[in-house]
Design an enzyme around this catalytic site. Structure first.
Site, PDB file in Angstrom:
ATOM      1  N   ASP A   4      27.266  30.431 -53.051  1.00 46.27           N
ATOM      2  CA  ASP A   4      28.669  30.210 -52.678  1.00 46.27           C
ATOM      3  C   ASP A   4      29.287  31.480 -52.102  1.00 46.27           C
ATOM      4  O   ASP A   4      28.903  32.593 -52.481  1.00 46.27           O
ATOM      5  CB  ASP A   4      29.438  29.766 -53.942  1.00 46.27           C
ATOM      6  CG  ASP A   4      30.762  29.106 -53.591  1.00 46.27           C
ATOM      7  OD1 ASP A   4      31.029  28.867 -52.391  1.00 46.27           O
ATOM      8  OD2 ASP A   4      31.538  28.826 -54.530  1.00 46.27           O
TER       9      ASP A   4
ATOM     10  N   ASN B  41      29.383  18.165 -48.800  1.00 49.50           N
ATOM     11  CA  ASN B  41      29.543  19.057 -47.641  1.00 49.50           C
ATOM     12  C   ASN B  41      29.610  18.307 -46.307  1.00 49.50           C
ATOM     13  O   ASN B  41      30.066  18.861 -45.308  1.00 49.50           O
ATOM     14  CB  ASN B  41      28.411  20.094 -47.575  1.00 49.50           C
ATOM     15  CG  ASN B  41      28.535  21.207 -48.601  1.00 49.50           C
ATOM     16  OD1 ASN B  41      27.544  21.808 -49.002  1.00 49.50           O
ATOM     17  ND2 ASN B  41      29.749  21.504 -49.048  1.00 49.50           N
TER      18      ASN B  41
END
Ligand code: FPP
Length: 261
Positions: free
Chosen positions: A24, A72
């Site tokens: 991340d 996503n």
């Protein structure tokens, strides 16, 4: 201490068999530099390479990288397209290194949702590396833990409906064999970078007893040294698996007692 010394020291104590990483902070890394988000993903691919090399050197059995979640797909189309391009580039560029390092490339997720230009090199490298046994590198692509559990439950229900499976035969071992990570060891360590402290739908079944290590480093800056720091943190944890600290200490003491008597 340089990273070779750090790695050698890590090898003297038990390492996790299976490490999962939630990579991340690519977007923030780029935004802090006034760059497009995609640039963070591009430099993040270099971290993927470095971290994979380090895990392989250390003899870690399985490394699973959360590269693209089911959620996503909802990102802006140009970011999704850039990530798909990077994945294709990665699969083509890393092929030689993966094969020469005896790494088995694996993938989990709703892979049929990936564009053909990613699926093709992915399936080719998966097939080419299938008999490698140095380390299994799993890319979680179009992956969601809840989606995985739904798919597993549906397949079990279908088998029960067709009479192939008795409900009483549903066990932890059967579920292990029906999730997408079948054949991989349970996850011992989950690392999440960028200071966020969530699992975000990552391997919900497989991480039931995993140690969680959170690093404040943004993924593009997370390299071999940072991986080693997280592994070092793992090695300081006492894993009790529901038992007491005293019971765990006794189990660790047993082999020593046997050799000294
Ligand atoms: C999360 O950062 C990262 C991703 C959604 C993608 C991860 C992809 C890579 C590391 C590169 C390609 C992968 C491989 C295997 C070559 P974010 O964009 O959510 O960061 P932010 O929270 O700072 O916005």
């Amino acid at each position: 201490m340089d990273t070779t010394d750090i790695e050698n020291r890590l090898k003297t104590r038990p390492l996790p068999k299976h490490v999962g990483i939630i990579m991340d902070g690519n977007g923030r890394w780029a935004e802090h530099r006034g760059l497009p988000r995609v640039e963070g993903h591009r430099i993040g691919s270099d971290s993927v390479r470095e971290v994979t090399r380090c895990a392989r050197r250390l003899g870690i059995e399985a490394l699973t990288l959360y590269a693209f979640s089911s959620q996503n797909w909802a990102r802006p189309a140009e970011e999704v397209a850039a990530l798909m391009d990077l994945l294709r580039e990665y699969l083509l560029k890393e092929r030689t290194e993966i094969l020469s390092n005896n790494i088995k490339l694996n993938a989990i997720g709703e892979l049929d949702k990936l564009p053909r230009y990613v699926r093709e090199p992915l399936e080719a490298l998966r097939a080419e590396s299938a008999s490698n046994n140095g380390m299994t590198l799993t890319l979680a692509l179009s992956y969601g833990g809840r989606e995985e559990l739904v798919s597993m439950a549906r397949r079990i229900a279908e088998q029960a409906k067709s009479g192939q499976l008795e409900p009483a035969a549903v066990s932890e071992a059967l579920v292990d064999a029906m999730v997408w990570t079948a054949g991989l060891p349970a996850v011992d360590l989950v690392i999440r970078t960028s200071g966020e402290r969530r699992l975000s739908n990552f391997m919900l079944w497989q991480t039931s007893y995993a140690e969680l290590v959170f690093s404040d480093i943004l993924w593009p800056d997370f390299r071999a040294r940072e991986l080693c720091e997280c592994l070092n943190a793992f090695q300081t944890r006492e894993r009790r698996f529901g038992q007491t600290g005293a019971q765990v200490a006794q189990v660790h003491a047993l082999p020593l007692r046997r050799t000294s008597s």
